[in-house]
Design a protein around this motif. Structure first.
Motif, PDB file in Angstrom:
ATOM      1  N   SER A 165       0.849  -1.183   0.000  1.00  0.00           N
ATOM      2  CA  SER A 165       0.000   0.000   0.000  1.00  0.00           C
ATOM      3  C   SER A 165       0.887   1.236   0.000  1.00  0.00           C
ATOM      4  O   SER A 165       2.108   1.139   0.192  1.00  0.00           O
ATOM      5  N   GLY A 166       0.266   2.388  -0.199  1.00  0.00           N
ATOM      6  CA  GLY A 166       0.990   3.648  -0.115  1.00  0.00           C
ATOM      7  C   GLY A 166       1.335   4.305  -1.430  1.00  0.00           C
ATOM      8  O   GLY A 166       1.893   5.406  -1.458  1.00  0.00           O
ATOM      9  N   GLY A 167       1.034   3.643  -2.525  1.00  0.00           N
ATOM     10  CA  GLY A 167       1.326   4.237  -3.823  1.00  0.00           C
ATOM     11  C   GLY A 167       0.402   5.400  -4.130  1.00  0.00           C
ATOM     12  O   GLY A 167      -0.546   5.687  -3.390  1.00  0.00           O
ATOM     13  N   GLY A 168       0.689   6.081  -5.230  1.00  0.00           N
ATOM     14  CA  GLY A 168      -0.143   7.200  -5.636  1.00  0.00           C
ATOM     15  C   GLY A 168       0.515   8.035  -6.697  1.00  0.00           C
ATOM     16  O   GLY A 168       1.539   7.645  -7.267  1.00  0.00           O
TER      17      GLY A 168
ATOM     18  N   GLY B 126      10.338  15.081  -7.732  1.00  0.00           N
ATOM     19  CA  GLY B 126      10.946  15.665  -6.547  1.00  0.00           C
ATOM     20  C   GLY B 126      10.221  15.349  -5.261  1.00  0.00           C
ATOM     21  O   GLY B 126      10.738  15.620  -4.170  1.00  0.00           O
ATOM     22  N   GLY B 127       9.035  14.789  -5.371  1.00  0.00           N
ATOM     23  CA  GLY B 127       8.234  14.464  -4.202  1.00  0.00           C
ATOM     24  C   GLY B 127       8.658  13.169  -3.530  1.00  0.00           C
ATOM     25  O   GLY B 127       9.629  12.517  -3.943  1.00  0.00           O
ATOM     26  N   SER B 128       7.912  12.802  -2.491  1.00  0.00           N
ATOM     27  CA  SER B 128       8.225  11.617  -1.693  1.00  0.00           C
ATOM     28  C   SER B 128       6.986  10.768  -1.470  1.00  0.00           C
ATOM     29  O   SER B 128       5.851  11.278  -1.487  1.00  0.00           O
ATOM     30  N   LEU B 129       7.220   9.490  -1.271  1.00  0.00           N
ATOM     31  CA  LEU B 129       6.178   8.548  -0.880  1.00  0.00           C
ATOM     32  C   LEU B 129       6.788   7.519   0.044  1.00  0.00           C
ATOM     33  O   LEU B 129       8.005   7.247  -0.031  1.00  0.00           O
ATOM     34  N   ARG B 130       5.958   6.924   0.883  1.00  0.00           N
ATOM     35  CA  ARG B 130       6.391   5.776   1.670  1.00  0.00           C
ATOM     36  C   ARG B 130       5.451   4.613   1.393  1.00  0.00           C
ATOM     37  O   ARG B 130       4.254   4.677   1.662  1.00  0.00           O
ATOM     38  N   LEU B 131       6.021   3.557   0.853  1.00  0.00           N
ATOM     39  CA  LEU B 131       5.261   2.342   0.591  1.00  0.00           C
ATOM     40  C   LEU B 131       5.338   1.419   1.798  1.00  0.00           C
ATOM     41  O   LEU B 131       6.350   1.379   2.493  1.00  0.00           O
ATOM     42  N   SER B 132       4.266   0.672   2.018  1.00  0.00           N
ATOM     43  CA  SER B 132       4.217  -0.312   3.100  1.00  0.00           C
ATOM     44  C   SER B 132       3.952  -1.691   2.529  1.00  0.00           C
ATOM     45  O   SER B 132       3.231  -1.827   1.535  1.00  0.00           O
ATOM     46  N   CYS B 133       4.504  -2.690   3.174  1.00  0.00           N
ATOM     47  CA  CYS B 133       4.264  -4.094   2.813  1.00  0.00           C
ATOM     48  C   CYS B 133       3.950  -4.825   4.112  1.00  0.00           C
ATOM     49  O   CYS B 133       4.849  -5.096   4.909  1.00  0.00           O
ATOM     50  N   ALA B 134       2.679  -5.115   4.321  1.00  0.00           N
ATOM     51  CA  ALA B 134       2.243  -5.819   5.522  1.00  0.00           C
ATOM     52  C   ALA B 134       2.339  -7.317   5.295  1.00  0.00           C
ATOM     53  O   ALA B 134       1.755  -7.844   4.339  1.00  0.00           O
ATOM     54  N   ALA B 135       3.079  -7.998   6.165  1.00  0.00           N
ATOM     55  CA  ALA B 135       3.307  -9.432   6.023  1.00  0.00           C
ATOM     56  C   ALA B 135       2.473 -10.214   7.022  1.00  0.00           C
ATOM     57  O   ALA B 135       2.287  -9.787   8.165  1.00  0.00           O
ATOM     58  N   SER B 136       2.003 -11.380   6.603  1.00  0.00           N
ATOM     59  CA  SER B 136       1.311 -12.301   7.498  1.00  0.00           C
ATOM     60  C   SER B 136       1.677 -13.722   7.109  1.00  0.00           C
ATOM     61  O   SER B 136       2.088 -13.983   5.979  1.00  0.00           O
ATOM     62  N   GLY B 137       1.523 -14.630   8.054  1.00  0.00           N
ATOM     63  CA  GLY B 137       1.872 -16.024   7.807  1.00  0.00           C
ATOM     64  C   GLY B 137       3.326 -16.357   8.093  1.00  0.00           C
ATOM     65  O   GLY B 137       3.733 -17.513   7.989  1.00  0.00           O
ATOM     66  N   PHE B 138       4.109 -15.355   8.433  1.00  0.00           N
ATOM     67  CA  PHE B 138       5.500 -15.540   8.814  1.00  0.00           C
ATOM     68  C   PHE B 138       5.932 -14.265   9.524  1.00  0.00           C
ATOM     69  O   PHE B 138       5.230 -13.254   9.488  1.00  0.00           O
ATOM     70  N   THR B 139       7.091 -14.303  10.171  1.00  0.00           N
ATOM     71  CA  THR B 139       7.602 -13.101  10.830  1.00  0.00           C
ATOM     72  C   THR B 139       8.880 -12.636  10.141  1.00  0.00           C
ATOM     73  O   THR B 139       9.713 -13.440   9.710  1.00  0.00           O
ATOM     74  N   LEU B 140       9.015 -11.328  10.042  1.00  0.00           N
ATOM     75  CA  LEU B 140      10.120 -10.743   9.293  1.00  0.00           C
ATOM     76  C   LEU B 140      11.484 -11.050   9.891  1.00  0.00           C
ATOM     77  O   LEU B 140      12.484 -11.007   9.174  1.00  0.00           O
ATOM     78  N   ASP B 141      11.546 -11.337  11.184  1.00  0.00           N
ATOM     79  CA  ASP B 141      12.858 -11.638  11.745  1.00  0.00           C
ATOM     80  C   ASP B 141      13.333 -13.045  11.388  1.00  0.00           C
ATOM     81  O   ASP B 141      14.444 -13.442  11.777  1.00  0.00           O
ATOM     82  N   TYR B 142      12.507 -13.775  10.633  1.00  0.00           N
ATOM     83  CA  TYR B 142      12.928 -15.084  10.142  1.00  0.00           C
ATOM     84  C   TYR B 142      13.050 -15.129   8.625  1.00  0.00           C
ATOM     85  O   TYR B 142      13.293 -16.199   8.051  1.00  0.00           O
ATOM     86  N   SER B 143      12.879 -13.982   7.973  1.00  0.00           N
ATOM     87  CA  SER B 143      12.914 -14.002   6.512  1.00  0.00           C
ATOM     88  C   SER B 143      13.477 -12.706   5.959  1.00  0.00           C
ATOM     89  O   SER B 143      13.183 -11.626   6.460  1.00  0.00           O
ATOM     90  N   ALA B 144      14.241 -12.835   4.911  1.00  0.00           N
ATOM     91  CA  ALA B 144      14.600 -11.673   4.116  1.00  0.00           C
ATOM     92  C   ALA B 144      13.366 -11.219   3.334  1.00  0.00           C
ATOM     93  O   ALA B 144      12.372 -11.950   3.232  1.00  0.00           O
ATOM     94  N   ILE B 145      13.460 -10.026   2.783  1.00  0.00           N
ATOM     95  CA  ILE B 145      12.343  -9.511   2.001  1.00  0.00           C
ATOM     96  C   ILE B 145      12.863  -8.470   1.027  1.00  0.00           C
ATOM     97  O   ILE B 145      13.925  -7.872   1.264  1.00  0.00           O
ATOM     98  N   GLY B 146      12.142  -8.260  -0.054  1.00  0.00           N
ATOM     99  CA  GLY B 146      12.604  -7.303  -1.049  1.00  0.00           C
ATOM    100  C   GLY B 146      11.473  -6.503  -1.659  1.00  0.00           C
ATOM    101  O   GLY B 146      10.310  -6.914  -1.633  1.00  0.00           O
TER     102      GLY B 146
END
Length: 125
Positions: free
Chosen positions: A7-10, A15-35
């Motif tokens: 989410s977070g696109g638009g 020159g502007g800024s955006l922050r994209l988010s990637c909400a994960a479920s079914g696993f925890t980020l401290d056990y997986s890399a992500i890209g």
């Protein structure tokens, strides 16, 4: 079941800024890399930035170095992509994904899976 939701696109001016988010479920980020990856119209998918399971960024595409920052919030199990100084050539659908192989460090899309649905980023005056 692994699920990634971006989410977070638009629409943003150059020159502007955006922050994209990637909400994960079914696993925890401290056990997986992500890209983060992107696909512009008429082009193949490319790696933008990848992070290991310790939360350390391991890859930024040359085209985004110094402008984009990958980060995560373990408590929210969410990964972010902060994009500054956006350019028209950053226009693309942005996706997050997790590795399917152990040798993922080049942040190559073919080494990743469980793709989210993507979020559109359009940089235009």
């Amino acid at each position: 079941q692994v699920q990634l939701v971006e989410s977070g696109g638009g629409l943003v001016q150059p020159g502007g800024s955006l922050r994209l988010s990637c909400a994960a479920s079914g696993f925890t980020l401290d056990y997986s890399a992500i890209g983060w990856f992107r696909q512009a119209p008429g082009k193949g998918r490319e790696g933008v930035s990848c992070m290991n399971n310790s939360g350390i960024p391991t890859y930024y595409a040359d085209s985004v170095k110094g402008r984009f920052t990958i980060s995560r919030d373990i408590a929210k199990n969410t990964v972010y992509l902060r994009m500054n100084s956006l350019k028209p050539e950053d226009t693309a659908v942005y996706y997050c994904a997790i590795p399917t192989v152990s040798s993922w460090y080049s942040c190559t899309p073919a080494d990743f899976g469980s793709w989210g649905q993507g979020t559109q980023v359009t940089v235009s005056p």
